[in-house]
Design a protein around this motif. Structure first.
Motif, PDB file in Angstrom:
ATOM      1  N   TYR A  32       0.857  -1.188   0.000  1.00  0.00           N
ATOM      2  CA  TYR A  32       0.000   0.000   0.000  1.00  0.00           C
ATOM      3  C   TYR A  32       0.896   1.241   0.000  1.00  0.00           C
ATOM      4  O   TYR A  32       1.832   1.336   0.785  1.00  0.00           O
ATOM      5  CB  TYR A  32      -0.858   0.030   1.263  1.00  0.00           C
TER       6      TYR A  32
ATOM      7  N   ALA B 217      -5.195  -2.718   5.150  1.00  0.00           N
ATOM      8  CA  ALA B 217      -3.836  -3.256   4.979  1.00  0.00           C
ATOM      9  C   ALA B 217      -3.607  -4.420   5.938  1.00  0.00           C
ATOM     10  O   ALA B 217      -3.012  -5.440   5.577  1.00  0.00           O
ATOM     11  CB  ALA B 217      -2.803  -2.153   5.202  1.00  0.00           C
TER      12      ALA B 217
ATOM     13  N   VAL C 103       2.705  -1.110   4.362  1.00  0.00           N
ATOM     14  CA  VAL C 103       2.265   0.272   4.120  1.00  0.00           C
ATOM     15  C   VAL C 103       3.484   1.187   4.007  1.00  0.00           C
ATOM     16  O   VAL C 103       4.289   1.271   4.932  1.00  0.00           O
ATOM     17  CB  VAL C 103       1.321   0.778   5.237  1.00  0.00           C
TER      18      VAL C 103
ATOM     19  N   TYR D 206       4.357   5.116   3.231  1.00  0.00           N
ATOM     20  CA  TYR D 206       3.605   6.371   3.146  1.00  0.00           C
ATOM     21  C   TYR D 206       4.492   7.604   2.993  1.00  0.00           C
ATOM     22  O   TYR D 206       5.660   7.601   3.368  1.00  0.00           O
ATOM     23  CB  TYR D 206       2.661   6.530   4.351  1.00  0.00           C
TER      24      TYR D 206
ATOM     25  N   CYS E 260      -0.367   1.562  12.450  1.00  0.00           N
ATOM     26  CA  CYS E 260       0.310   0.392  11.883  1.00  0.00           C
ATOM     27  C   CYS E 260       0.906  -0.469  12.990  1.00  0.00           C
ATOM     28  O   CYS E 260       0.842  -1.698  12.929  1.00  0.00           O
ATOM     29  CB  CYS E 260       1.388   0.831  10.881  1.00  0.00           C
TER      30      CYS E 260
ATOM     31  N   SER F 218       5.364  -0.909   8.311  1.00  0.00           N
ATOM     32  CA  SER F 218       5.205   0.377   7.622  1.00  0.00           C
ATOM     33  C   SER F 218       6.495   1.183   7.628  1.00  0.00           C
ATOM     34  O   SER F 218       7.351   0.988   8.494  1.00  0.00           O
ATOM     35  CB  SER F 218       4.097   1.198   8.283  1.00  0.00           C
TER      36      SER F 218
END
Lengths: 407, 407
Positions: B121, B174, B181, B183, B198, B205
């Protein structure tokens, strides 16, 4: 990719050194700030005029005239150890270099203002575009400083750095210039060398891509290959995506500006809007991402092609823009095209602009399926993100909207 | 931006569900692997044919026919909590969605093969292009796994995530999908929320841009603004670079394929090469970076425009390519254009291809100032990096070569 530069220099008349220089840049556009009234202190409205005015100043700087501001004169260039370029030379190579656009030109190292800027070195054993993209994005977080508080930054991209010798040279130079080194070196021994050399010479440094690569490695349970892009052992790029992208670019170029309406049904995305709403650059940006894009201008008195209403209406996107901003863009454009008199006034006058936008708006109201995107103040990338998001959201009615890819 | 996808599925005859689907993809191209003999086990030579064959298989998959391989059947979709798309629907919206190119299509979530893939993601409060670019680059380090060892990956881009509620939904999803993840959230409170959520839900993440932003903040001695791109408070994009880029794109489109030789002197870069050496996509890529590019095809029996030899010769770049690869690209192209008989055989036969490349080579030898770039096996981005590097190296005869920008 494009982040603003600041030119806080006094206006002087451009004195061009090289006769060929003027050929590659548009004509001077006089400042028209008076058209728009006073500016708010912090956030400036988007204005073509003052930006273009800056551009003209930038060209004045590049054309080699002396800097008059004492504040600028005291900013000397203490770090650059290389000899300054031979600025009075008129060799063919130098005259060519002047033709590289100002934002990506390197001939500012003898420029007092810029030498005082903080340097960021981007070092890559590949193309360097990832480093450039990430640094541009990160610099977006410092616009308040770059623009308003005056801490200029120069970035320097060193791409295709594949041996330790060159890497060491660059790190040494970074130490001399007091630069920050940001690197994407996929060969672990190169990355290690960069880290150690930077430590040794007191150069601040960061591996840009390592956290991402490590996170993916842990997620997949697989070690990264450590082979730079383009190196032997990496796969060839003639994938289906390659062909898809080439086809999308070919298609999009051929469909630019309303050409060949019979092919509209083959487009993935169709953009509709009045002149200078950014249809062409947006089309090209999306084509690079693999979408076949057609764009159709809305012109008063010219009927839209019938085919536009016969294709799947969920492909069609309207673009709209603030009339004041549109007028300033059009005026700049008209000037750059050398248009004047009747045509220019017709094309650029406020009443006409408003009337045309209203005409476009009526068309948009008649076609409620078309999303209408306001492009005022948006970078091409931002409008593209909105278009792509809507495209994908529409197909995922029952899923969480996302843009997905397979690898 | 384009990384290879793998389709390891048995060849079946395409059975398209949606009548409109075929309109947006080129015609089927039969497998021609026999033309090239057996393939080496690990590294495949660049071949349009087998890639296009894969593409055709991909289309077969997308058209909805059942998967026959037992190995694929046992890969079920354990993670997806969302209901599968209504695959038998023939609503206009679904038929549109099919027209999005396969590599960026989302309708593979009901596809057994792909559901077994690991999910990544990408979450952004801006356009998401930085996340996408970085993840693409990082995934390049796992091609050995993606291609050869068969660990497929799906990326999912969530852009414009500006509120915590949406962020939480995404992180929860997720967790359900077992996704990683990655980001880029510039708002510190959003980034903190992502990190904490997360952690709470056991989702691995990483903040992609944080190390870069923090390094720059320390270097400049200034805190990042924390304001996402496009948010109120960020400056408008009508900078001089914006206009420069628009002009470059406009110019480059108009100069495509040898058009308007009288404008060659206004180009920053002129590309010369035979048909299908990638002049157009390369021109467009460079135009996006602000360079005005003209490209001129070399065609046997057609004289090159006089203007090409009258402009600054340091602007001109030759492109060359391996004849076998060129032939396979041209055959694919001819087929996609629906050319056959006389024209196709003339355009695509090996002798002709070799002769034309030799003809081009003679021109290159006569013009030793032009660097000649071998594009075989290079992605557009890689060739672009070489061109830009040479451009800038040439002007920095006494400096350490670099591509510099001011901010």
């Amino acid at each position: 990719m494009f982040v603003s530069k600041v030119f806080r220099l006094p206006e002087v008349s451009p004195a061009r050194r090289f006769p060929s220089f003027s050929a590659c840049l548009p004509e001077d556009i006089p400042s028209r700030t008076a058209d728009h009234g006073p500016e708010p202190p912090v956030r400036k409205p988007p204005k073509g005029s003052s930006q273009l005015n800056r551009w003209s100043r930038a060209r004045a700087i590049r054309s080699g005239r002396r800097l008059d501001s004492p504040a600028l004169r005291k900013m000397t260039a203490p770090h650059f150890s290389s000899p300054p370029p031979t600025s009075s030379s008129s060799s063919p190579s130098l005259s060519q270099l002047d033709e590289i656009p100002p934002s990506i030109s390197d001939d500012f190292q003898d420029d007092g203002e810029v030498a005082a800027a903080k340097a960021i070195y981007m070092v890559s054993d590949g193309t360097g575009w990832t480093a450039e993209h990430s640094v541009n994005a990160a610099l977006g977080q410092f616009e308040h400083c770059l623009v308003d508080r005056g801490c200029p930054v120069n970035t320097h991209l060193f791409s295709g750095v594949e041996d330790v010798e060159r890497l060491m040279e660059i790190v040494k130079q970074a130490a001399k210039e007091g630069a920050l080194v940001l690197y994407t070196l996929v060969d672990p021994s190169m990355a290690k060398s960069a880290e150690q050399a930077c430590k040794l010479w007191g150069v601040p440094s960061t591996d840009i891509l390592r956290p991402t690569t490590e996170a993916i490695a842990a997620h997949l349970g697989v070690a990264p290959s450590g082979i730079p892009r383009g190196a032997p052992g990496r796969k060839a790029p003639l994938t289906e995506e390659y062909f898809q992208r080439i086809e999308a670019i070919d298609f999009t170029i051929k469909q630019d500006d309303g050409a060949q309406p019979r092919n509209l049904n083959r487009a993935h995305i169709v953009l509709v809007g009045v002149s200078r709403t950014g249809k062409t650059p947006l089309s090209i940006y999306l084509a690079q991402k693999g979408y076949k894009v057609a764009n159709i201008p809305i012109v008063m008195g010219v009927e839209l092609p019938k085919a536009l209403f016969e294709i799947n209406q969920e492909k069609v996107f309207g673009l709209t823009i603030n009339p004041v901003v549109l007028l300033s863009i059009r005026k700049a454009r008209a000037k750059s095209l050398g248009l004047d008199g009747e045509m220019r006034s017709n094309y650029s006058e406020m009443d006409y602009v408003r009337e045309e936008l209203e005409y476009a708006n009526k068309i948009f109201v008649q076609n409620p399926v078309w999303p209408v995107i306001e492009v005022t103040g948006k970078a091409i990338e931002e409008t593209a993100a909105v278009v792509v998001r809507i495209c994908h959201d529409r197909k995922q009615k029952c899923l969480m909207p996302r843009i997905s890819k397979r690898y």
